[in-house]
Design an enzyme around this catalytic site. Structure first.
Site, PDB file in Angstrom:
ATOM      1  N   SER A 130    -109.244  62.092 -60.599  1.00 51.42           N
ATOM      2  CA  SER A 130    -108.051  62.931 -60.776  1.00 51.42           C
ATOM      3  C   SER A 130    -106.795  62.163 -60.414  1.00 51.42           C
ATOM      4  O   SER A 130    -106.813  61.292 -59.553  1.00 51.42           O
ATOM      5  CB  SER A 130    -108.132  64.181 -59.907  1.00 51.42           C
ATOM      6  N   HIS A 187    -111.989  71.299 -58.659  1.00 54.44           N
ATOM      7  CA  HIS A 187    -110.635  70.775 -58.393  1.00 54.44           C
ATOM      8  C   HIS A 187    -109.692  71.239 -59.509  1.00 54.44           C
ATOM      9  O   HIS A 187    -108.605  71.750 -59.247  1.00 54.44           O
ATOM     10  CB  HIS A 187    -110.673  69.241 -58.321  1.00 54.44           C
ATOM     11  N   ASN A 188    -110.115  71.047 -60.747  1.00 54.89           N
ATOM     12  CA  ASN A 188    -109.238  71.432 -61.865  1.00 54.89           C
ATOM     13  C   ASN A 188    -109.028  72.941 -61.897  1.00 54.89           C
ATOM     14  O   ASN A 188    -107.946  73.416 -62.226  1.00 54.89           O
ATOM     15  CB  ASN A 188    -109.846  70.972 -63.197  1.00 54.89           C
ATOM     16  N   GLU A 191    -106.529  73.771 -59.425  1.00 56.53           N
ATOM     17  CA  GLU A 191    -105.235  73.348 -59.999  1.00 56.53           C
ATOM     18  C   GLU A 191    -104.682  74.466 -60.906  1.00 56.53           C
ATOM     19  O   GLU A 191    -103.488  74.776 -60.860  1.00 56.53           O
ATOM     20  CB  GLU A 191    -105.475  72.049 -60.778  1.00 56.53           C
TER      21      GLU A 191
HETATM   22  P1  NBP Z   1    -109.098  60.378 -74.519  1.00 58.22           P
HETATM   23  O1  NBP Z   1    -109.798  61.521 -73.896  1.00 58.22           O
HETATM   24  O2  NBP Z   1    -107.925  60.634 -75.377  1.00 58.22           O
HETATM   25  O3  NBP Z   1    -110.172  59.522 -75.331  1.00 58.22           O
HETATM   26  C1  NBP Z   1    -109.790  58.373 -76.078  1.00 58.22           C
HETATM   27  C2  NBP Z   1    -110.799  57.269 -75.884  1.00 58.22           C
HETATM   28  O4  NBP Z   1    -112.107  57.706 -76.300  1.00 58.22           O
HETATM   29  C3  NBP Z   1    -110.468  56.070 -76.753  1.00 58.22           C
HETATM   30  O5  NBP Z   1    -110.797  54.905 -76.053  1.00 58.22           O
HETATM   31  C4  NBP Z   1    -111.378  56.286 -77.966  1.00 58.22           C
HETATM   32  O6  NBP Z   1    -111.650  55.124 -78.676  1.00 58.22           O
HETATM   33  C5  NBP Z   1    -112.599  56.767 -77.268  1.00 58.22           C
HETATM   34  N1  NBP Z   1    -113.589  57.385 -78.157  1.00 58.22           N
HETATM   35  C6  NBP Z   1    -113.542  58.529 -78.890  1.00 58.22           C
HETATM   36 BR1  NBP Z   1    -112.078  59.612 -79.001  1.00 58.22          BR
HETATM   37  N2  NBP Z   1    -114.655  58.790 -79.571  1.00 58.22           N
HETATM   38  C7  NBP Z   1    -115.468  57.757 -79.284  1.00 58.22           C
HETATM   39  C8  NBP Z   1    -116.778  57.447 -79.680  1.00 58.22           C
HETATM   40  N3  NBP Z   1    -117.488  58.257 -80.476  1.00 58.22           N
HETATM   41  N4  NBP Z   1    -117.316  56.303 -79.220  1.00 58.22           N
HETATM   42  C9  NBP Z   1    -116.640  55.489 -78.409  1.00 58.22           C
HETATM   43  N5  NBP Z   1    -115.378  55.735 -77.976  1.00 58.22           N
HETATM   44  C10 NBP Z   1    -114.803  56.862 -78.417  1.00 58.22           C
HETATM   45  O7  NBP Z   1    -108.654  59.320 -73.373  1.00 58.22           O
HETATM   46  P2  NBP Z   1    -107.976  59.557 -71.942  1.00 58.22           P
HETATM   47  O8  NBP Z   1    -106.864  60.533 -72.002  1.00 58.22           O
HETATM   48  O9  NBP Z   1    -107.731  58.187 -71.411  1.00 58.22           O
HETATM   49  O10 NBP Z   1    -109.141  60.241 -71.086  1.00 58.22           O
HETATM   50  C11 NBP Z   1    -110.401  59.630 -70.878  1.00 58.22           C
HETATM   51  C12 NBP Z   1    -111.257  60.567 -70.054  1.00 58.22           C
HETATM   52  O11 NBP Z   1    -110.621  60.798 -68.791  1.00 58.22           O
HETATM   53  C13 NBP Z   1    -111.458  61.968 -70.663  1.00 58.22           C
HETATM   54  O12 NBP Z   1    -112.722  62.440 -70.340  1.00 58.22           O
HETATM   55  C14 NBP Z   1    -110.403  62.790 -69.977  1.00 58.22           C
HETATM   56  O13 NBP Z   1    -110.702  64.169 -69.977  1.00 58.22           O
HETATM   57  C15 NBP Z   1    -110.438  62.191 -68.589  1.00 58.22           C
HETATM   58  N6  NBP Z   1    -109.229  62.395 -67.787  1.00 58.22           N
HETATM   59  C16 NBP Z   1    -108.009  62.307 -68.346  1.00 58.22           C
HETATM   60  C17 NBP Z   1    -106.871  62.498 -67.572  1.00 58.22           C
HETATM   61  C18 NBP Z   1    -105.502  62.374 -68.171  1.00 58.22           C
HETATM   62  O14 NBP Z   1    -104.525  62.631 -67.445  1.00 58.22           O
HETATM   63  N7  NBP Z   1    -105.374  61.970 -69.440  1.00 58.22           N
HETATM   64  C19 NBP Z   1    -106.997  62.757 -66.212  1.00 58.22           C
HETATM   65  C20 NBP Z   1    -108.271  62.816 -65.658  1.00 58.22           C
HETATM   66  C21 NBP Z   1    -109.372  62.635 -66.456  1.00 58.22           C
HETATM   67  P3  NBP Z   1    -110.767  54.719 -79.969  1.00 58.22           P
HETATM   68  O15 NBP Z   1    -109.584  53.997 -79.429  1.00 58.22           O
HETATM   69  O16 NBP Z   1    -111.661  53.867 -80.759  1.00 58.22           O
HETATM   70  O17 NBP Z   1    -110.395  55.991 -80.668  1.00 58.22           O
END
Ligand code: NBP
Length: 476
Positions: A130, A187-188, A191
């Site tokens: 988080s 946690h979420n 939130e």
């Molecule tokens: P995203 O949740 O937007 O996912 C994008 C990533 O997933 C890219 O690297 C994409 O690759 C890859 N991907 C997808 Br879409 N489909 C795929 C597949 N079939 N095989 C392999 N790779 C694949 O990214 P994020 O916002 O960085 O979040 C990542 C994780 O962290 C999520 O689970 C999210 O819920 C969690 N999280 C996010 C936050 C936040 O603030 N954003 C906070 C805490 C946790 P590509 O580039 O080839 O499309």
């Protein structure tokens, strides 16, 4: 041959990229990979010079670039993509390698993936992270679950990248299986409740007390110096103070009143329903977002459904009452969330140390708050505590706030301002502190129409009354 990397990150969107940079900033060589290679190339162009990165285009080269046992952080979109990545990695890995899913996976998926990986000789960890993109880069709160021996192999790296509060890193091994993702889910959920309570306070300060957004922002700024001191209260002050460059109005006044959600609040509420744990704060927060989404229906109803119109007459005498109501409701929301984690821990045999959960949420994460020290102290003293409300600090805090809390709810109700989280928290409090509630009648009704039986206060056993026949009571 190039030196092998100590850990790998696949998935270089904002979270994965920042986590990889955070790890590399501690002097750890990191292998990086992304499904779409252009993103990996972009990562190397932007940040390659920051640390010891090894970039690979193919999954095989990525796996080969890691020292064994391999440790691979998967930071891709939650859901099917995680299964896809595990499927691709599995044939390329060796027994004992560790796959670490650090995305927001639903904990039942983590339980399933743990078993699937174990069947293939691999170790799997479901890790909650988080703090958003800034946290991932500068120090998140990390909630690792899974095999404790696997955790020992990544502990040093995790402790080095986590946020630190009073010298303690915001990371600890949470428990086996899905425990890490479960705790991240709660946690979420908390939130959600926190944010809803803040929104209700803002609504009251605007529509009942009659203040404009910058004035409300100043109040939140002031509140942030007391018991409510937290990241969310701090950023509320900042959001309310922001002027819209286009119109010169407060930015919040031109933002559409429709809240989005990604589903973790809903997961938390569903799980609480399944566990039979009253979780009114978080669940009402999810419902409130649902109601906010019905914007066109609300617009139509606004001209049809009768109700009082908030006075908006400036009356600052209520401000302190609202602060106290917010604090008391927040105590209830946390008490409920921690009670839920306790129930899940018993149900799943996780042995969650709830004080440690409060400790690792003190920094890095979205609900970081001064208040969590009090929760930590409560569980340090009473590890098997049923409900936080029963600890003297919280008992007194709510007792001191309750008159104000009740006044705020009366006022809001009279003026037609909805306060689902404030009022359901008070109802929970009033329900929890009652030795005898009205469920005796519920049992009577259930026995009448369905012969579901009831228990008596003055005798052992279960009984049924032949309500519609001769009216006599029989032992069931
Ligand atoms: P995203 O949740 O937007 O996912 C994008 C990533 O997933 C890219 O690297 C994409 O690759 C890859 N991907 C997808 Br879409 N489909 C795929 C597949 N079939 N095989 C392999 N790779 C694949 O990214 P994020 O916002 O960085 O979040 C990542 C994780 O962290 C999520 O689970 C999210 O819920 C969690 N999280 C996010 C936050 C936040 O603030 N954003 C906070 C805490 C946790 P590509 O580039 O080839 O499309």
């Amino acid at each position: 041959m190039a030196e092998k990397s100590r850990i790998g990150v696949t998935g270089l969107a904002v979270m994965g990229a920042n986590l990889a940079r955070n790890i590399a900033s501690r002097g750890v060589p990191v292998a990086v990979h992304n499904r779409t290679y252009a993103k990996t190339e972009q990562f190397m162009a932007d940040y390659g010079a920051e640390g010891d990165f090894t970039a690979s285009e193919s999954v095989k080269d990525f796996v080969d670039s890691l020292e064994t046992p391999r440790k691979i952080i998967v930071m891709v979109k939650a859901g099917k993509p995680v299964d896809g990545v595990i499927e691709e990695l599995t044939p390329l890995l060796d027994e004992g390698d560790i796959i670490i899913d650090a995305g927001n996976s639903h904990f039942p998926d983590t339980v399933r993936r743990t078993a699937e990986c174990e069947a293939n000789g691999l170790r799997f960890m479901g890790v909650g992270v988080s703090g958003g993109e800034e946290g991932a880069l500068l120090g998140p709160s990390i909630m690792p679950g899974g095999d404790p021996a696997a955790y020992e192999e990544v502990r040093e790296i995790f402790e080095s990248i986590a946020a630190v509060v009073d010298g303690t890193p915001c990371v600890t091994h949470v428990g086996p299986g899905g425990a890490g993702h479960y705790v991240k889910m709660v946690h979420n959920g908390i939130e959600y409740a926190d944010i809803q309570l803040i929104a209700e306070a803002y609504d009251l300060l605007t529509n009942v007390v009659g203040l404009d957004a910058p004035a409300v922002g100043k109040i939140f700024e002031e509140w942030n110096t007391g018991d409510l001191d937290s990241f969310l209260i701090e950023i509320t002050g900042k959001v309310l103070a922001k002027t819209d460059a286009r119109t010169g109005r407060p930015l919040v006044d031109v933002i559409v009143d429709q809240a989005g959600q990604k589903g973790t609040g809903t997961w938390t509420a569903i799980d609480a329903l399944q566990l039979g744990i009253p979780l009114t704060g978080i669940t009402e927060a999810v419902f409130a977002r649902g109601l906010s989404a019905l914007r066109s229906e609300r617009k139509a109803a606004a001209g049809v459904l009768a109700g009082p119109t908030p006075s908006k007459e400036v009356d600052e005498s209520l401000v302190e009452d609202i602060r106290l109501a917010l604090y008391a409701s927040k105590v209830v929301a946390y008490a409920q969330g921690f009670a839920q984690m306790r129930a899940a821990s018993v149900e799943n045999g996780w042995d969650l140390k709830l004080g440690e959960m409060a400790t690792i949420w003190r920094g890095g994460c979205i609900i970081r708050a001064r208040f969590l020290n009090r929760i930590r102290e409560a569980y340090d003293e009473h590890p098997d505590l049923d409900n936080l409300l029963m600890v003297p600090y919280f008992t007194e805090a709510v007792a001191n706030a309750q008159d104000a809390w009740r006044r705020v709810i009366v006022k809001a109700t009279e003026q037609g301002v909805p306060i689902p989280a404030f009022s359901s928290s008070l109802s929970y409090y009033d329900g929890y502190r009652r030795e005898r509630g009205p469920a005796n009648l519920i049992q009577g009704l259930r026995d009448f129409f369905g012969a579901h039986t009831y228990k008596r206060i003055d005798a052992e056993g279960s009984f049924h009354t032949r309500w519609a026949q001769d009216g006599t009571e029989v032992e069931a």
